[in-house]
Design an enzyme around this catalytic site. Structure first.
Site, PDB file in Angstrom:
ATOM      1  N   ASP A  44       0.838  -1.202   0.000  1.00  0.00           N
ATOM      2  CA  ASP A  44       0.000   0.000   0.000  1.00  0.00           C
ATOM      3  C   ASP A  44       0.872   1.251   0.000  1.00  0.00           C
ATOM      4  O   ASP A  44       1.535   1.554   0.987  1.00  0.00           O
ATOM      5  CB  ASP A  44      -0.890   0.005   1.249  1.00  0.00           C
ATOM      6  CG  ASP A  44      -1.824   1.194   1.280  1.00  0.00           C
ATOM      7  OD1 ASP A  44      -2.948   1.093   0.753  1.00  0.00           O
ATOM      8  OD2 ASP A  44      -1.431   2.260   1.828  1.00  0.00           O
ATOM      9  N   LYS A  74      -2.615   5.688  -4.375  1.00  0.00           N
ATOM     10  CA  LYS A  74      -3.727   6.622  -4.113  1.00  0.00           C
ATOM     11  C   LYS A  74      -3.509   7.945  -4.829  1.00  0.00           C
ATOM     12  O   LYS A  74      -2.367   8.387  -5.007  1.00  0.00           O
ATOM     13  CB  LYS A  74      -3.849   6.884  -2.603  1.00  0.00           C
ATOM     14  CG  LYS A  74      -3.798   5.641  -1.748  1.00  0.00           C
ATOM     15  CD  LYS A  74      -4.025   5.903  -0.282  1.00  0.00           C
ATOM     16  CE  LYS A  74      -3.675   4.683   0.552  1.00  0.00           C
ATOM     17  NZ  LYS A  74      -2.253   4.567   0.875  1.00  0.00           N
TER      18      LYS A  74
HETATM   19  N1  LIG Z   1      -5.230   6.445   3.701  1.00  0.00           N
HETATM   20  C1  LIG Z   1      -4.657   7.197   4.616  1.00  0.00           C
HETATM   21  O1  LIG Z   1      -4.984   8.376   4.784  1.00  0.00           O
HETATM   22  C2  LIG Z   1      -3.576   6.591   5.454  1.00  0.00           C
HETATM   23  C3  LIG Z   1      -3.113   7.263   6.605  1.00  0.00           C
HETATM   24  C4  LIG Z   1      -2.106   6.650   7.362  1.00  0.00           C
HETATM   25  C5  LIG Z   1      -1.617   5.415   6.986  1.00  0.00           C
HETATM   26  N2  LIG Z   1      -2.075   4.786   5.862  1.00  0.00           N
HETATM   27  C6  LIG Z   1      -1.577   3.454   5.422  1.00  0.00           C
HETATM   28  O2  LIG Z   1      -1.629   2.559   6.521  1.00  0.00           O
HETATM   29  C7  LIG Z   1      -0.322   2.037   6.769  1.00  0.00           C
HETATM   30  C8  LIG Z   1      -0.131   1.745   8.257  1.00  0.00           C
HETATM   31  O3  LIG Z   1      -0.329   2.897   9.039  1.00  0.00           O
HETATM   32  P1  LIG Z   1       0.863   3.759   9.660  1.00  0.00           P
HETATM   33  O4  LIG Z   1       2.123   3.483   8.958  1.00  0.00           O
HETATM   34  O5  LIG Z   1       0.399   5.167   9.697  1.00  0.00           O
HETATM   35  O6  LIG Z   1       0.960   3.291  11.162  1.00  0.00           O
HETATM   36  P2  LIG Z   1       0.993   1.884  11.968  1.00  0.00           P
HETATM   37  O7  LIG Z   1       1.164   0.749  11.011  1.00  0.00           O
HETATM   38  O8  LIG Z   1      -0.138   1.906  12.914  1.00  0.00           O
HETATM   39  O9  LIG Z   1       2.296   2.058  12.854  1.00  0.00           O
HETATM   40  C9  LIG Z   1       3.579   2.104  12.335  1.00  0.00           C
HETATM   41  C10 LIG Z   1       4.519   2.341  13.524  1.00  0.00           C
HETATM   42  O10 LIG Z   1       4.528   1.193  14.368  1.00  0.00           O
HETATM   43  C11 LIG Z   1       5.866   0.676  14.466  1.00  0.00           C
HETATM   44  N3  LIG Z   1       5.746  -0.783  14.435  1.00  0.00           N
HETATM   45  C12 LIG Z   1       5.446  -1.555  13.379  1.00  0.00           C
HETATM   46  N4  LIG Z   1       5.369  -2.859  13.722  1.00  0.00           N
HETATM   47  C13 LIG Z   1       5.662  -2.915  15.045  1.00  0.00           C
HETATM   48  C14 LIG Z   1       5.758  -3.981  15.961  1.00  0.00           C
HETATM   49  N5  LIG Z   1       5.536  -5.258  15.592  1.00  0.00           N
HETATM   50  N6  LIG Z   1       6.079  -3.692  17.251  1.00  0.00           N
HETATM   51  C15 LIG Z   1       6.304  -2.398  17.626  1.00  0.00           C
HETATM   52  N7  LIG Z   1       6.235  -1.336  16.795  1.00  0.00           N
HETATM   53  C16 LIG Z   1       5.899  -1.600  15.495  1.00  0.00           C
HETATM   54  C17 LIG Z   1       6.629   1.237  13.290  1.00  0.00           C
HETATM   55  O11 LIG Z   1       7.989   1.453  13.599  1.00  0.00           O
HETATM   56  P3  LIG Z   1       9.201   0.833  12.708  1.00  0.00           P
HETATM   57  O12 LIG Z   1       8.942   1.168  11.269  1.00  0.00           O
HETATM   58  O13 LIG Z   1      10.409   1.484  13.278  1.00  0.00           O
HETATM   59  O14 LIG Z   1       9.141  -0.656  12.957  1.00  0.00           O
HETATM   60  C18 LIG Z   1       5.936   2.590  13.072  1.00  0.00           C
HETATM   61  O15 LIG Z   1       6.483   3.556  13.944  1.00  0.00           O
HETATM   62  C19 LIG Z   1       0.594   3.147   6.232  1.00  0.00           C
HETATM   63  O16 LIG Z   1       1.920   2.742   6.062  1.00  0.00           O
HETATM   64  C20 LIG Z   1      -0.122   3.510   4.962  1.00  0.00           C
HETATM   65  O17 LIG Z   1       0.133   2.565   3.951  1.00  0.00           O
HETATM   66  C21 LIG Z   1      -3.054   5.361   5.099  1.00  0.00           C
END
Ligand SMILES: NC(=O)c1ccc[n+]([C@@H]2O[C@H](COP(=O)([O-])OP(=O)(O)OC[C@H]3O[C@@H](n4cnc5c(N)ncnc54)[C@H](OP(=O)(O)O)[C@@H]3O)[C@@H](O)[C@H]2O)c1
Length: 283
Positions: A44, A74
């Protein structure tokens, strides 16, 4: 890999890999490559993440047959509109080094997204996109889009995690045949999610991590997840959630964590519409 079937019959992996906030090209390419080697098949990204080229390079490097992958990107707000969406789509495809997309989402419910949707409907009918959908649409905006167009969005990608569970929205989306996809399953660590007592105790019971409990909880609700990590061990950990099951009691305990509020932003806030509308992505 467990999949969900979208409203047009397309199968989508229930666990994927997100690359928001991975601006460094080399880090992004390596993380996506690592994810693909681990077994993830859904990636994604977004024009707004400025890393489509790195994602494209990782896909190519992996050597995985195209038909085994499910690639999402997107459309950013500045490119909402019929003509501009077509141009933006072509640019994204080129950066990703692909000749079709599995899923193209309207990133935000702002600007001329009706024009964009008509362009996406055409690209979908031409076979250049396997499924089209939206992100961050509240139920009223989604219903308006459904009523005034021909293709019903296949997916709505929205903030969903233990502190903002969106239970009623899941039910609404199911009724409309729109797949619920979670963004920020860990709330990016906000609210001390990884140290939460309820989640920690459930994790200890199953000999799993809090991250795995959260992802499993979403998958058991039939919500598609796309956790992000740039660390090899976490990339593997977040994919390893299919050898255990949360009990009804575990699910009930997690349901008590819902604050029913976003930990990030409100799509009812006019300042958010203004900020997103003014934010230009240099494509
Ligand atoms: N459509 C939208 O508006 C929108 C908005 C936000 C996000 N998204 C999508 O959703 C995806 C996921 O959301 P997100 O990246 O915002 O946040 P998330 O997946 O909730 O959190 C990512 C954070 O958690 C840490 N993490 C990951 N796995 C872990 C684990 N097993 N244990 C401890 N910490 C962990 C990562 O650090 P490290 O990388 O250092 O491991 C990073 O700091 C995005 O990458 C994007 O593709 C879409």
């Amino acid at each position: 890999m467990q999949t969900v079937t979208l409203n047009n019959g397309v199968n989508m992996p229930i666990v994927g890999f997100g690359v928001y906030q991975v601006p460094d090209a080399e880090e992004c390419e390596n993380a996506v490559y690592e994810a693909l080697m681990t077994g993830y098949r859904l990636i994604d990204t977004a024009a707004g993440y400025l890393n489509e080229e790195a994602v494209g390079r990782a896909i190519k490097r992996s050597g995985i047959p195209r038909e085994e992958l499910f690639i999402t990107t997107k459309l950013w707000v500045q490119d909402a509109g019929y003509e501009s969406a077509k141009l933006a789509f072509a640019k994204s495809l080129k950066k990703l080094q692909l000749d079709y997309l599995d899923l193209y989402l309207i990133h935000q419910p702002f600007g001329d997204y009706y024009g964009a949707w008509r362009a996406m409907e055409e690209l979908y009918r031409e076979g250049k996109i396997k499924a089209i959908g939206v992100s961050n649409f509240l139920p009223d905006r989604l219903m308006d889009l459904i009523v005034h167009n021909e293709v019903v969005p296949a997916v709505n990608q929205i903030e969903t995690h233990p502190f903002y569970q969106q239970t009623e929205v899941t039910a609404f989306l199911k009724e409309q045949g729109v797949q619920h996809q979670s963004w920020a399953p860990f709330a990016e660590g906000r609210g001390n999610m990884f140290g939460n007592e309820v989640l920690t105790s459930i994790a200890e019971k199953h000999n799993k991590s809090v991250a795995q409990i959260v992802l499993r909880w979403l998958v058991q609700r039939e919500v598609v997840v796309i956790p992000k990590s740039v660390r090899r061990e976490r990339i593997a950990e977040n994919f390893d959630i299919f050898d255990f099951e949360l009990s009804a009691d575990d699910m009930t305990q997690i349901s008590t964590l819902d604050t029913r509020e976003s930990l990030f932003l409100s799509y009812r806030d006019p300042e958010v519409a203004k900020m997103m509308g003014n934010w230009r992505v240099d494509l």
